[in-house]
Design a protein around this motif. Structure first.
Motif, PDB file in Angstrom:
ATOM      1  N   ASP A  49      -1.932   5.069   4.460  1.00 32.99           N
ATOM      2  CA  ASP A  49      -0.580   4.503   4.483  1.00 32.99           C
ATOM      3  C   ASP A  49      -0.400   3.421   3.407  1.00 32.99           C
ATOM      4  OD1 ASP A  49      -0.298   6.121   6.661  1.00 32.99           O
ATOM      5  OD2 ASP A  49      -0.161   4.514   8.150  1.00 32.99           O
TER       6      ASP A  49
ATOM      7  N   ASP B 270       6.008   5.853   6.075  1.00 36.88           N
ATOM      8  CA  ASP B 270       5.233   5.494   7.264  1.00 36.88           C
ATOM      9  C   ASP B 270       5.862   4.284   7.931  1.00 36.88           C
ATOM     10  OD1 ASP B 270       2.855   7.231   7.506  1.00 36.88           O
ATOM     11  OD2 ASP B 270       2.527   6.570   5.445  1.00 36.88           O
TER      12      ASP B 270
ATOM     13  N   LYS C 246      -2.214   4.005  15.123  1.00 36.72           N
ATOM     14  CA  LYS C 246      -1.192   4.615  14.266  1.00 36.72           C
ATOM     15  C   LYS C 246      -1.433   4.323  12.801  1.00 36.72           C
ATOM     16  CE  LYS C 246       3.045   5.456  16.686  1.00 36.72           C
ATOM     17  NZ  LYS C 246       4.455   5.485  16.421  1.00 36.72           N
TER      18      LYS C 246
ATOM     19  N   ARG D  88       8.631  15.109   9.833  1.00 30.21           N
ATOM     20  CA  ARG D  88       8.306  15.558   8.475  1.00 30.21           C
ATOM     21  C   ARG D  88       8.532  17.067   8.441  1.00 30.21           C
ATOM     22  NH1 ARG D  88       5.696  11.297   5.739  1.00 30.21           N
ATOM     23  NH2 ARG D  88       4.546   9.872   7.094  1.00 30.21           N
TER      24      ARG D  88
END
Ligand code: AMP
Ligand code: MG
Length: 293
Positions: free
Chosen positions: A211, A70, A206, A126
């Motif tokens: 994360d 990330d 975001k 990804r």
């Protein structure tokens, strides 16, 4: 050193002796930010010109795979490297946690349906590589994949690498050029970018709480990434291990790698055969002779 020459430092054609520790996340090889930004502008123009030929010729397809932790800069690469590309010839797909329908299929299915057509550039933000990354770090995810129990053994990662290599060889033989980028960010730089995301309202969306959970497994991820690069780097589907602590450098290297790959295809506009050319000249004359209405 010219960025094009730098590329071979980052390209892994054969992963057998790959050592992630020998790749530094902060490398810029003497390129400074201002120069990199100028170079990126000119690289984007070259990409656009090459893409015109790719699109017109409709033979080759390009698949760009972006992987990284990330905040490694995957979204920024898409936004900045592809800034000059004609959207008509480009598709971007992001792959998050799989849906029920996706889990009901084999692990290559959900990405296969989004492979680029001939003449197009496909970008996977990804990809099926998550199946040997997040799923390897959290093997309990395998349970959700409903595989027959006798097919799940300790050899599963080795088997997945075999399948991925075979799949990418198949793509190469069918005219899809596969370019894979691991955006290699440091643990410290990720921390800084997370802090920025938390501090800036325009970036906060975001940030996902998950994360931080993944960040705690940093070493496991790095081990999985290193193994992935060792097992799946081939001359026809190389990994580029791109230093990612400086976004401007990452973007420049990805752009140069794309240019290098496109140039290698010797793309050209389709040639018009002589009889058609004559017909076109006839049409041209007729158009010239036409009177305005
Ligand atoms: P982001 O790219 O920030 O939107 O995050 C997407 C999340 O989905 C990441 O944490 C990925 O690891 C996760 N993800 C992607 N593919 C898979 C997969 N096949 N199985 C489980 N999680 C996945
Ligand atoms: Mg994320």
């Amino acid at each position: 050193m010219q960025p094009a020459q730098l590329l071979k430092r980052f390209r892994i054609n054969n992963g057998d002796r790959f050592d992630l520790a020998a790749h530094h996340t902060g490398d810029t090889h003497g390129v400074d930010k201002r120069a990199a930004q100028d170079l990126l502008v000119s690289a984007a123009k070259r990409i656009a010109a090459l893409q015109d030929r790719l699109y017109a010729q409709q033979e080759w397809a390009i698949l760009i795979i972006l992987q990284g932790m990330d905040a490694a800069g995957k979204d920024g690469v898409i936004k900045h490297v592809m800034s000059g590309v004609n959207p008509q010839g480009c598709d971007v797909h992001s792959f998050g946690a799989p849906s029920h329908q996706e889990l009901a299929h084999d692990f290559l299915w959900r990405t296969s349906v989004h492979l680029p057509e001939r003449g197009r550039i496909g970008i996977f933000n990804r990809s099926y590589y998550e199946e040997v990354l997040v799923v390897r770090v959290h093997p309990q995810l395998l349970e959700g994949q409903k595989l027959p129990r006798e097919l799940v053994s300790k050899a599963i990662w080795k088997e997945r690498f075999q399948d991925i290599r075979a799949f990418e060889r198949h793509l190469a033989r069918s005219g899809t050029l596969v370019l894979k980028f691991f955006l290699n960010i440091s643990h410290a730089e990720q921390r800084q970018r997370f802090l920025d995301r938390l501090d800036e309202p325009a970036k906060r969306w975001k940030f996902s709480i998950a994360d931080v959970t993944e960040r705690r497994r940093w070493d496991d991820y790095m081990a999985a990434y290193a193994d992935m690069i060792r097992a799946s780097s081939r001359p026809t589907a190389p990994w580029y291990v791109v230093p990612a602590d400086h976004k401007w450098f990452t973007r420049l290297i990805v752009a140069e790698a794309l240019i290098d790959a496109l140039k290698g295809l010797k793309l050209d506009f389709p040639r018009i055969k002589a009889p058609t050319l004559k017909e076109l000249q006839r049409i041209r004359k007729a158009l010239e002779a036409e009177r305005g209405k």
